[in-house]
Design a protein around this motif. Structure first.
Motif, PDB file in Angstrom:
ATOM      1  N   MET A   1       0.850  -1.183   0.000  1.00  0.00           N
ATOM      2  CA  MET A   1       0.000   0.000   0.000  1.00  0.00           C
ATOM      3  C   MET A   1       0.893   1.242   0.000  1.00  0.00           C
ATOM      4  N   ASP A   2       0.623   2.137  -0.903  1.00  0.00           N
ATOM      5  CA  ASP A   2       1.422   3.355  -1.053  1.00  0.00           C
ATOM      6  C   ASP A   2       0.783   4.474  -0.225  1.00  0.00           C
ATOM      7  N   ILE A   3       1.328   4.747   0.952  1.00  0.00           N
ATOM      8  CA  ILE A   3       0.778   5.724   1.896  1.00  0.00           C
ATOM      9  C   ILE A   3       0.786   7.149   1.321  1.00  0.00           C
ATOM     10  N   PRO A   4       1.882   7.607   0.719  1.00  0.00           N
ATOM     11  CA  PRO A   4       1.859   8.980   0.173  1.00  0.00           C
ATOM     12  C   PRO A   4       0.791   9.153  -0.922  1.00  0.00           C
ATOM     13  N   LEU A   5       0.620   8.154  -1.770  1.00  0.00           N
ATOM     14  CA  LEU A   5      -0.388   8.230  -2.821  1.00  0.00           C
ATOM     15  C   LEU A   5      -1.793   8.255  -2.224  1.00  0.00           C
ATOM     16  N   LEU A   6      -2.016   7.440  -1.222  1.00  0.00           N
ATOM     17  CA  LEU A   6      -3.312   7.413  -0.539  1.00  0.00           C
ATOM     18  C   LEU A   6      -3.583   8.743   0.157  1.00  0.00           C
ATOM     19  N   SER A   7      -2.582   9.313   0.794  1.00  0.00           N
ATOM     20  CA  SER A   7      -2.728  10.596   1.472  1.00  0.00           C
ATOM     21  C   SER A   7      -3.069  11.704   0.479  1.00  0.00           C
ATOM     22  N   THR A   8      -2.404  11.713  -0.676  1.00  0.00           N
ATOM     23  CA  THR A   8      -2.672  12.710  -1.710  1.00  0.00           C
ATOM     24  C   THR A   8      -4.083  12.556  -2.252  1.00  0.00           C
ATOM     25  N   SER A   9      -4.480  11.327  -2.453  1.00  0.00           N
ATOM     26  CA  SER A   9      -5.828  11.059  -2.969  1.00  0.00           C
ATOM     27  C   SER A   9      -6.908  11.541  -1.990  1.00  0.00           C
ATOM     28  N   ILE A  10      -6.708  11.295  -0.726  1.00  0.00           N
ATOM     29  CA  ILE A  10      -7.665  11.736   0.292  1.00  0.00           C
ATOM     30  C   ILE A  10      -7.700  13.260   0.372  1.00  0.00           C
ATOM     31  N   ALA A  11      -6.532  13.892   0.284  1.00  0.00           N
ATOM     32  CA  ALA A  11      -6.465  15.358   0.331  1.00  0.00           C
ATOM     33  C   ALA A  11      -7.192  15.960  -0.870  1.00  0.00           C
ATOM     34  N   GLN A  12      -7.025  15.388  -2.042  1.00  0.00           N
ATOM     35  CA  GLN A  12      -7.709  15.885  -3.232  1.00  0.00           C
ATOM     36  C   GLN A  12      -9.218  15.702  -3.104  1.00  0.00           C
TER      37      GLN A  12
END
Length: 58
Positions: free
Chosen positions: A1-12
């Motif tokens: 699981m890619d945490i930075p990608l998930l965090s960016t997706s949630i922020a968007q």
């Protein structure tokens, strides 16, 4: 699981939701203002003597 990608997706997603809510609030405020203007216009139209006579003599 890619945490930075998930965090960016949630922020968007959160930003998109906040923008949508802001646009809806602006539309709601504009609608309320137009409603008040319509009520004022209707109140003025109820006065039977207002605008009943027009003096066109020069």
């Amino acid at each position: 699981m890619d945490i930075p990608l998930l965090s960016t997706s949630i922020a968007q997603s959160n930003l998109s939701q906040a923008v949508g809510i802001s646009v809806l609030k602006m539309a709601n405020d504009q609608s309320a203002q137009q409603g008040q203007e319509f009520i004022q216009m209707m109140e003025r139209s109820v006065q039977p003597n207002l605008g009943g006579k027009l003096d066109i003599r020069g």
